[in-house]
Design an enzyme around this catalytic site. Structure first.
Site, PDB file in Angstrom:
ATOM      1  N   THR A 206      14.415  39.500  70.970  1.00 42.31           N
ATOM      2  CA  THR A 206      14.913  39.896  69.643  1.00 42.31           C
ATOM      3  C   THR A 206      14.514  41.338  69.327  1.00 42.31           C
ATOM      4  O   THR A 206      15.354  42.162  68.945  1.00 42.31           O
ATOM      5  CB  THR A 206      14.312  38.954  68.575  1.00 42.31           C
ATOM      6  OG1 THR A 206      14.562  37.608  68.983  1.00 42.31           O
ATOM      7  CG2 THR A 206      14.922  39.192  67.216  1.00 42.31           C
TER       8      THR A 206
ATOM      9  N   LYS B 294      -2.553  38.911  61.306  1.00 41.01           N
ATOM     10  CA  LYS B 294      -2.217  40.148  60.582  1.00 41.01           C
ATOM     11  C   LYS B 294      -3.378  40.582  59.683  1.00 41.01           C
ATOM     12  O   LYS B 294      -3.727  41.764  59.621  1.00 41.01           O
ATOM     13  CB  LYS B 294      -0.946  39.925  59.761  1.00 41.01           C
ATOM     14  CG  LYS B 294       0.287  39.738  60.629  1.00 41.01           C
ATOM     15  CD  LYS B 294       1.459  39.219  59.833  1.00 41.01           C
ATOM     16  CE  LYS B 294       2.727  39.143  60.658  1.00 41.01           C
ATOM     17  NZ  LYS B 294       3.795  38.399  59.965  1.00 41.01           N
TER      18      LYS B 294
ATOM     19  N   GLY C 156      17.250  30.985  60.925  1.00 44.36           N
ATOM     20  CA  GLY C 156      16.559  31.876  61.874  1.00 44.36           C
ATOM     21  C   GLY C 156      15.280  32.480  61.318  1.00 44.36           C
ATOM     22  O   GLY C 156      14.709  33.390  61.913  1.00 44.36           O
TER      23      GLY C 156
ATOM     24  N   ILE D 187       7.352  47.792  57.104  1.00 40.96           N
ATOM     25  CA  ILE D 187       6.564  48.292  55.961  1.00 40.96           C
ATOM     26  C   ILE D 187       5.454  49.195  56.515  1.00 40.96           C
ATOM     27  O   ILE D 187       4.690  48.754  57.370  1.00 40.96           O
ATOM     28  CB  ILE D 187       5.926  47.129  55.166  1.00 40.96           C
ATOM     29  CG1 ILE D 187       7.002  46.142  54.694  1.00 40.96           C
ATOM     30  CG2 ILE D 187       5.125  47.658  53.984  1.00 40.96           C
ATOM     31  CD1 ILE D 187       6.439  44.871  54.053  1.00 40.96           C
TER      32      ILE D 187
ATOM     33  N   LYS E 267       1.041  41.072  67.213  1.00 36.36           N
ATOM     34  CA  LYS E 267      -0.122  40.836  66.325  1.00 36.36           C
ATOM     35  C   LYS E 267      -1.196  39.997  66.997  1.00 36.36           C
ATOM     36  O   LYS E 267      -2.384  40.196  66.773  1.00 36.36           O
ATOM     37  CB  LYS E 267       0.342  40.190  65.011  1.00 36.36           C
ATOM     38  CG  LYS E 267       0.955  38.820  65.195  1.00 36.36           C
ATOM     39  CD  LYS E 267       2.125  38.577  64.269  1.00 36.36           C
ATOM     40  CE  LYS E 267       3.385  39.147  64.855  1.00 36.36           C
ATOM     41  NZ  LYS E 267       4.616  38.686  64.214  1.00 36.36           N
TER      42      LYS E 267
ATOM     43  N   GLU F 129      10.706  29.575  63.696  1.00 37.35           N
ATOM     44  CA  GLU F 129      10.871  29.249  65.121  1.00 37.35           C
ATOM     45  C   GLU F 129      11.105  27.747  65.262  1.00 37.35           C
ATOM     46  O   GLU F 129      10.697  26.972  64.387  1.00 37.35           O
ATOM     47  CB  GLU F 129       9.565  29.578  65.872  1.00 37.35           C
ATOM     48  CG  GLU F 129       9.125  31.018  65.782  1.00 37.35           C
ATOM     49  CD  GLU F 129       9.901  31.920  66.726  1.00 37.35           C
ATOM     50  OE1 GLU F 129      10.402  31.408  67.741  1.00 37.35           O
ATOM     51  OE2 GLU F 129      10.034  33.114  66.413  1.00 37.35           O
TER      52      GLU F 129
HETATM   53  N1  LIG Z   1      10.906  38.767  65.485  1.00 36.92           N
HETATM   54  C1  LIG Z   1      10.399  39.524  64.495  1.00 36.92           C
HETATM   55  O1  LIG Z   1      10.942  39.657  63.395  1.00 36.92           O
HETATM   56  C2  LIG Z   1       9.118  40.280  64.757  1.00 36.92           C
HETATM   57  C3  LIG Z   1       8.627  41.157  63.776  1.00 36.92           C
HETATM   58  C4  LIG Z   1       7.466  41.889  64.026  1.00 36.92           C
HETATM   59  C5  LIG Z   1       6.806  41.717  65.241  1.00 36.92           C
HETATM   60  N2  LIG Z   1       7.294  40.829  66.166  1.00 36.92           N
HETATM   61  C6  LIG Z   1       6.566  40.694  67.438  1.00 36.92           C
HETATM   62  O2  LIG Z   1       7.344  41.260  68.489  1.00 36.92           O
HETATM   63  C7  LIG Z   1       7.045  40.609  69.715  1.00 36.92           C
HETATM   64  C8  LIG Z   1       8.342  40.142  70.383  1.00 36.92           C
HETATM   65  O3  LIG Z   1       8.983  39.189  69.571  1.00 36.92           O
HETATM   66  P1  LIG Z   1      10.486  38.707  69.875  1.00 36.92           P
HETATM   67  O4  LIG Z   1      10.908  37.961  68.652  1.00 36.92           O
HETATM   68  O5  LIG Z   1      11.310  39.851  70.345  1.00 36.92           O
HETATM   69  O6  LIG Z   1      10.247  37.684  71.115  1.00 36.92           O
HETATM   70  P2  LIG Z   1      11.353  37.084  72.095  1.00 36.92           P
HETATM   71  O7  LIG Z   1      12.712  37.165  71.497  1.00 36.92           O
HETATM   72  O8  LIG Z   1      10.837  35.758  72.524  1.00 36.92           O
HETATM   73  O9  LIG Z   1      11.349  38.072  73.374  1.00 36.92           O
HETATM   74  C9  LIG Z   1      10.283  38.121  74.287  1.00 36.92           C
HETATM   75  C10 LIG Z   1      10.703  38.955  75.496  1.00 36.92           C
HETATM   76  O10 LIG Z   1       9.557  39.128  76.332  1.00 36.92           O
HETATM   77  C11 LIG Z   1       9.839  38.650  77.652  1.00 36.92           C
HETATM   78  N3  LIG Z   1       8.617  37.989  78.146  1.00 36.92           N
HETATM   79  C12 LIG Z   1       7.824  37.094  77.517  1.00 36.92           C
HETATM   80  N4  LIG Z   1       6.802  36.726  78.304  1.00 36.92           N
HETATM   81  C13 LIG Z   1       6.958  37.397  79.464  1.00 36.92           C
HETATM   82  C14 LIG Z   1       6.218  37.465  80.687  1.00 36.92           C
HETATM   83  N5  LIG Z   1       5.122  36.721  80.867  1.00 36.92           N
HETATM   84  N6  LIG Z   1       6.652  38.294  81.665  1.00 36.92           N
HETATM   85  C15 LIG Z   1       7.770  39.038  81.500  1.00 36.92           C
HETATM   86  N7  LIG Z   1       8.515  39.038  80.356  1.00 36.92           N
HETATM   87  C16 LIG Z   1       8.107  38.219  79.364  1.00 36.92           C
HETATM   88  C17 LIG Z   1      10.967  37.648  77.493  1.00 36.92           C
HETATM   89  O11 LIG Z   1      11.647  37.557  78.759  1.00 36.92           O
HETATM   90  P3  LIG Z   1      12.959  36.602  78.962  1.00 36.92           P
HETATM   91  O12 LIG Z   1      14.019  37.256  78.124  1.00 36.92           O
HETATM   92  O13 LIG Z   1      13.293  36.723  80.416  1.00 36.92           O
HETATM   93  O14 LIG Z   1      12.538  35.251  78.495  1.00 36.92           O
HETATM   94  C18 LIG Z   1      11.772  38.304  76.357  1.00 36.92           C
HETATM   95  O15 LIG Z   1      12.629  39.297  76.903  1.00 36.92           O
HETATM   96  C19 LIG Z   1       6.066  39.473  69.363  1.00 36.92           C
HETATM   97  O16 LIG Z   1       4.743  39.927  69.580  1.00 36.92           O
HETATM   98  C20 LIG Z   1       6.311  39.260  67.884  1.00 36.92           C
HETATM   99  O17 LIG Z   1       5.185  38.736  67.212  1.00 36.92           O
HETATM  100  C21 LIG Z   1       8.442  40.126  65.957  1.00 36.92           C
END
Ligand SMILES: NC(=O)c1ccc[n+]([C@@H]2O[C@H](COP(=O)([O-])OP(=O)(O)OC[C@H]3O[C@@H](n4cnc5c(N)ncnc54)[C@H](OP(=O)(O)O)[C@@H]3O)[C@@H](O)[C@H]2O)c1
Length: 332
Positions: A13, A205, A187, A136, A105, A190
């Protein structure tokens, strides 16, 4: 014009939103900042995910090594999530001479002191604005305030999922399970909502914010934590009848070596700004001994705001290097 070579660890994402922001804003970023951003690598568990985002096949990797060995990578953006292997990859990248920007985080709150120490030894930047409050500007604000102030208190709503659920329960009169299902459908939650509804995400956080305020690593386990799963419609209605709301409040207060941190659902009176923060929005009060109390309010999650903070951090990492590293002593 200087080119910044970037590797994305994760193309989910947030990683894909960072890629889109870089592509869509490339020219305006170059004009505004003098830097041209180029994504050299995308790391995922599955190569096809990287190609699916729009990166060329030769930029896809499932291992970190090619990224660490590539001298054209200046900044590693860690957006994989989870504690490991993310924390190890961050350290490896710093030791390989890359600046690191992360939105993670969990990894930051559990490893803050050692990550900052690694960055300092490597004389590289470690920036994590997006790890708390997404777009923010909390880290920027804390950094500015801490130049002159002692931060005495941090208090706020730092988890959009639980705030959405509590708002739905109050405004639609629905029970917890139904509000959770609605959050999942939209959405905002989770499929496994544990990290949010049990308060772990808010504790991570709060631990990051309080560690920066205290100049000492306060681990997430030090946060007294209670989630929202046992809140009943009666409690919500009673709070409404009293003119306020039940909110999951993250609260840290202290000075010098003595800080107390907690995350818990509490009654917030209608006279308090935090009672009026609705749906998935966040609001954080920072109280300094000279500035008084300020409030930062806005979308605390979501791909576009999060990518905005990450891309700004990438440019600051190259502009300022290790000059922006916070002072964080190891936890005792
Ligand atoms: N979503 C939000 O609104 C938001 C806001 C602020 C911060 N965050 C933070 O941003 C980070 C990412 O969140 P997200 O929502 O983007 O997660 P996500 O959609 O689950 O994406 C995770 C990505 O990392 C890859 N990945 C995970 N474990 C891996 C591993 N062991 N080796 C290689 N690749 C790996 C996954 O690969 P595959 O695609 O091949 O599975 C995927 O591409 C998190 O720390 C989250 O807390 C999210």
């Amino acid at each position: 014009m200087t080119t910044i070579g970037i590797a994305l660890l994760g193309v989910g994402t947030i990683g894909s939103a960072v890629w889109r922001t870089i592509v869509e804003e490339r020219e305006s970023l170059a004009q505004r900042t003098g830097f041209r951003l180029e994504v050299r690598w995308g790391l995922a568990r599955h190569r096809e995910r990287v190609v699916g985002v729009g990166l060329p096949a030769q930029a896809a990797t499932t291992t970190i090594e090619p990224i660490l060995e590539d001298p054209s990578v200046d900044v590693v953006v860690e957006v994989m999530g989870g504690e490991e292997p993310a924390a190890t990859y961050i350290k490896d990248a710093l030791e390989a001479g890359k600046h690191v920007v992360t939105a993670n985080k969990e990894a930051v709150s559990k490893h803050l002191a050692e990550l900052v120490a690694t960055a300092r030894r490597a004389r590289r930047a470690l920036l994590f604005e997006a790890s708390v409050g997404a777009g923010i500007p909390l880290m920027v604000s804390l950094r500015q305030l801490l130049t002159v102030n002692r931060i005495e208190r941090i208090r706020g709503i730092v988890n959009g999922t639980t705030n959405f659920i509590l708002t739905a329960m109050a405004e639609e009169g629905i029970p917890y399970q139904e509000a959770l299902r609605e959050a999942q459908r939209l959405g905002y939650a989770e499929p496994d909502p544990t990290a949010d509804v049990e308060g772990h995400d808010a504790a991570y956080k709060l631990s990051i914010l309080a560690s920066l305020a205290a100049s000492r690593h306060i681990r997430p386990e030090a946060v007294v934590r209670r989630g929202i799963t046992t809140i009943t419609p009666d409690q919500i209605l009673d709070a409404r009848a009293r003119g306020g709301a039940i909110k999951l409040i993250a609260h840290a207060e202290g000075s010098d070596g003595d800080w107390r941190l907690r995350v818990e659902p509490v009654f917030v009176p209608g006279s308090d700004l935090l009672a009026h923060v609705r749906r998935n929005l966040n609001a954080i009060e920072l109280t300094g001994d000279r500035v008084g109390t300020i409030v930062l309010y806005g979308p605390g999650a979501g791909p576009t705001p999060t990518a905005s903070a990450i891309v700004a951090d990438v440019i600051d990492a190259v502009r300022f290097g290790d000059a922006l590293l916070p002072s964080v002593a190891a936890a005792p």
